[in-house]
Design an enzyme around this catalytic site. Sequence first.
Site, PDB file in Angstrom:
ATOM      1  N   TYR A 197     -23.387 -21.257  -6.303  1.00 22.87           N
ATOM      2  CA  TYR A 197     -23.412 -20.151  -5.336  1.00 22.87           C
ATOM      3  C   TYR A 197     -22.100 -19.366  -5.430  1.00 22.87           C
ATOM      4  O   TYR A 197     -21.043 -19.827  -5.009  1.00 22.87           O
ATOM      5  CB  TYR A 197     -23.617 -20.649  -3.898  1.00 22.87           C
ATOM      6  N   HIS A 199     -29.251 -30.429  -8.902  1.00 21.16           N
ATOM      7  CA  HIS A 199     -29.877 -29.162  -8.495  1.00 21.16           C
ATOM      8  C   HIS A 199     -31.262 -28.985  -9.130  1.00 21.16           C
ATOM      9  O   HIS A 199     -32.196 -28.522  -8.484  1.00 21.16           O
ATOM     10  CB  HIS A 199     -28.945 -28.004  -8.873  1.00 21.16           C
ATOM     11  N   GLY A 244     -38.865 -18.366   4.700  1.00 23.71           N
ATOM     12  CA  GLY A 244     -39.537 -17.538   3.700  1.00 23.71           C
ATOM     13  C   GLY A 244     -38.617 -16.432   3.188  1.00 23.71           C
ATOM     14  O   GLY A 244     -39.060 -15.303   2.993  1.00 23.71           O
ATOM     15  N   PHE A 289     -38.786 -13.403   5.313  1.00 26.56           N
ATOM     16  CA  PHE A 289     -40.065 -12.760   5.650  1.00 26.56           C
ATOM     17  C   PHE A 289     -40.645 -13.310   6.960  1.00 26.56           C
ATOM     18  O   PHE A 289     -41.186 -12.551   7.782  1.00 26.56           O
ATOM     19  CB  PHE A 289     -41.086 -12.930   4.518  1.00 26.56           C
TER      20      PHE A 289
HETATM   21  N1  LIG Z   1     -32.184 -26.091  -3.883  1.00 27.17           N
HETATM   22  C1  LIG Z   1     -32.465 -24.863  -4.206  1.00 27.17           C
HETATM   23  O1  LIG Z   1     -32.837 -24.583  -5.346  1.00 27.17           O
HETATM   24  C2  LIG Z   1     -32.361 -23.773  -3.165  1.00 27.17           C
HETATM   25  C3  LIG Z   1     -33.010 -22.540  -3.377  1.00 27.17           C
HETATM   26  C4  LIG Z   1     -32.922 -21.567  -2.384  1.00 27.17           C
HETATM   27  C5  LIG Z   1     -32.195 -21.823  -1.208  1.00 27.17           C
HETATM   28  N2  LIG Z   1     -31.554 -23.017  -1.048  1.00 27.17           N
HETATM   29  C6  LIG Z   1     -30.770 -23.302   0.185  1.00 27.17           C
HETATM   30  O2  LIG Z   1     -31.560 -22.955   1.333  1.00 27.17           O
HETATM   31  C7  LIG Z   1     -30.802 -22.102   2.183  1.00 27.17           C
HETATM   32  C8  LIG Z   1     -31.713 -21.204   2.978  1.00 27.17           C
HETATM   33  O3  LIG Z   1     -32.613 -20.501   2.153  1.00 27.17           O
HETATM   34  P1  LIG Z   1     -32.609 -18.916   1.985  1.00 27.17           P
HETATM   35  O4  LIG Z   1     -31.311 -18.386   2.465  1.00 27.17           O
HETATM   36  O5  LIG Z   1     -33.066 -18.663   0.595  1.00 27.17           O
HETATM   37  O6  LIG Z   1     -33.811 -18.397   2.881  1.00 27.17           O
HETATM   38  P2  LIG Z   1     -34.214 -18.470   4.423  1.00 27.17           P
HETATM   39  O7  LIG Z   1     -33.333 -19.385   5.138  1.00 27.17           O
HETATM   40  O8  LIG Z   1     -35.670 -18.702   4.424  1.00 27.17           O
HETATM   41  O9  LIG Z   1     -33.982 -16.948   4.878  1.00 27.17           O
HETATM   42  C9  LIG Z   1     -32.730 -16.340   4.887  1.00 27.17           C
HETATM   43  C10 LIG Z   1     -32.909 -14.918   5.370  1.00 27.17           C
HETATM   44  O10 LIG Z   1     -33.388 -14.925   6.719  1.00 27.17           O
HETATM   45  C11 LIG Z   1     -32.573 -14.118   7.533  1.00 27.17           C
HETATM   46  N3  LIG Z   1     -32.510 -14.762   8.865  1.00 27.17           N
HETATM   47  C12 LIG Z   1     -32.064 -16.018   9.142  1.00 27.17           C
HETATM   48  N4  LIG Z   1     -32.241 -16.292  10.448  1.00 27.17           N
HETATM   49  C13 LIG Z   1     -32.799 -15.194  11.010  1.00 27.17           C
HETATM   50  C14 LIG Z   1     -33.230 -14.878  12.330  1.00 27.17           C
HETATM   51  N5  LIG Z   1     -33.133 -15.761  13.336  1.00 27.17           N
HETATM   52  N6  LIG Z   1     -33.747 -13.635  12.559  1.00 27.17           N
HETATM   53  C15 LIG Z   1     -33.883 -12.742  11.550  1.00 27.17           C
HETATM   54  N7  LIG Z   1     -33.502 -12.985  10.275  1.00 27.17           N
HETATM   55  C16 LIG Z   1     -32.960 -14.218  10.004  1.00 27.17           C
HETATM   56  C17 LIG Z   1     -31.239 -14.048   6.846  1.00 27.17           C
HETATM   57  O11 LIG Z   1     -30.633 -12.818   7.168  1.00 27.17           O
HETATM   58  P3  LIG Z   1     -29.053 -12.628   7.446  1.00 27.17           P
HETATM   59  O12 LIG Z   1     -28.330 -13.116   6.241  1.00 27.17           O
HETATM   60  O13 LIG Z   1     -28.938 -11.174   7.667  1.00 27.17           O
HETATM   61  O14 LIG Z   1     -28.710 -13.441   8.608  1.00 27.17           O
HETATM   62  C18 LIG Z   1     -31.620 -14.114   5.367  1.00 27.17           C
HETATM   63  O15 LIG Z   1     -31.941 -12.838   4.877  1.00 27.17           O
HETATM   64  C19 LIG Z   1     -29.860 -21.377   1.218  1.00 27.17           C
HETATM   65  O16 LIG Z   1     -28.741 -20.842   1.887  1.00 27.17           O
HETATM   66  C20 LIG Z   1     -29.494 -22.497   0.258  1.00 27.17           C
HETATM   67  O17 LIG Z   1     -28.467 -23.290   0.830  1.00 27.17           O
HETATM   68  C21 LIG Z   1     -31.654 -23.998  -1.994  1.00 27.17           C
END
Ligand SMILES: NC(=O)c1ccc[n+]([C@@H]2O[C@H](COP(=O)([O-])OP(=O)(O)OC[C@H]3O[C@@H](n4cnc5c(N)ncnc54)[C@H](OP(=O)(O)O)[C@@H]3O)[C@@H](O)[C@H]2O)c1
Length: 341
Positions: A75, A144, A232, A235
Amino acid sequence: MGGFITLAEQARSSHTLETRLFRPDGRRIGAVGLGCAGLSPWMYARPDLDDQAWASLLNAAVDLGVGLLDTADVYGQGHNEQLIGQALGHRRSEVLIATKVGMVVDDLATLTWHCDGRPTHLRAAVEASLRRLRSGSVDLCYLHRVDPAVPLEESWGALASMVKDGMIRHLGLSDVHVRDAERAHRIHPVAAIQSELSLWSRAPLGGRRHGEDVVDWCARNGALFVPFSPLGRGFLTGTITPDTSFAPGDLRTRHPWFTSAARAGNHRILTPLREVAKRHDATESQVALAWLLAQGDHVIPIPGTTRLVYMRSNISAAKLTLTPQDLSLLDSTPPPAQEPS
Ligand SMILES: NC(=O)c1ccc[n+]([C@@H]2O[C@H](COP(=O)([O-])OP(=O)(O)OC[C@H]3O[C@@H](n4cnc5c(N)ncnc54)[C@H](OP(=O)(O)O)[C@@H]3O)[C@@H](O)[C@H]2O)c1
């Protein structure tokens, strides 16, 4: 300064924390963690804020009782771990920090990477992570991705030897099938598995009838299940419309579920979420997280956010108890219009 409230002061204001047991070491941690990828140039970085703002956010997370922070060496090519080390190096005992190794960035701008599960690479990667995290040992270190060119036993064996050396406390796997978990578990206990799981991405549950359910596997084997991208990729929060524009470099500009047409088509996915949210006077995000928490008491989702207001709201999802009727309505959520490539 009259009326000015710092992030940390806001964060400390009243709430009772819901916790879950991290069975591998008997520690109770907040039921909703924090995904930190968005704080660095990786998937959806916000270039308008600086490291100081992110340090405040991370400290606020710990003040609020978030017990699991999720990062990875890729990251921001080390930036994310460095940020966490700088912000929380002095608070190491208050939070479980999970990182991941075994991927190498080819080009940060285009987000291209390859696997490297060779023991020599993994040891060098963990040593570098420890320096950046300013820590003597990684609390939870995931492989990972399983490198198709290296037998899992070799990669996992190398990580297990680092547990013996005191460099890592617990080991986890990311994005794996049950058969990988079984192979690894025979060599060294799998403490956690993280895979994408959310109302619109249910692959880890999809093979339930074929013994391929990693969520159940974790429950049976004393491991934590950590759903990644639980909202999502934004989304399921209901804030993304067909007109939303993403910054250049944002992964969603080229994700097939986020094209304008897909977003318009996928809008129907939000209908059951909204209905349940209305019943409980909650937000769509809180319902999406509560659905995950209802999959088992060994589940700790890691929503990613760069905003304190969202983080507070996401943590509160643990207070929301969904009824069997809510769960069956949510389980009927249709899949997204397009599968990721
Ligand atoms: N192991 C892997 O391969 C892998 C892959 C992907 C992700 N991950 C981990 O999973 C974590 C989370 O996944 P992700 O960040 O991809 O997706 P997510 O948590 O599904 O969504 C993140 C998005 O949601 C928005 N958001 C969060 N809370 C909100 C709320 N209460 N109201 C409105 N919008 C909200 C954030 O916006 P803002 O930023 O504007 O707050 C961001 O754009 C990552 O940070 C990472 O640590 C791991």
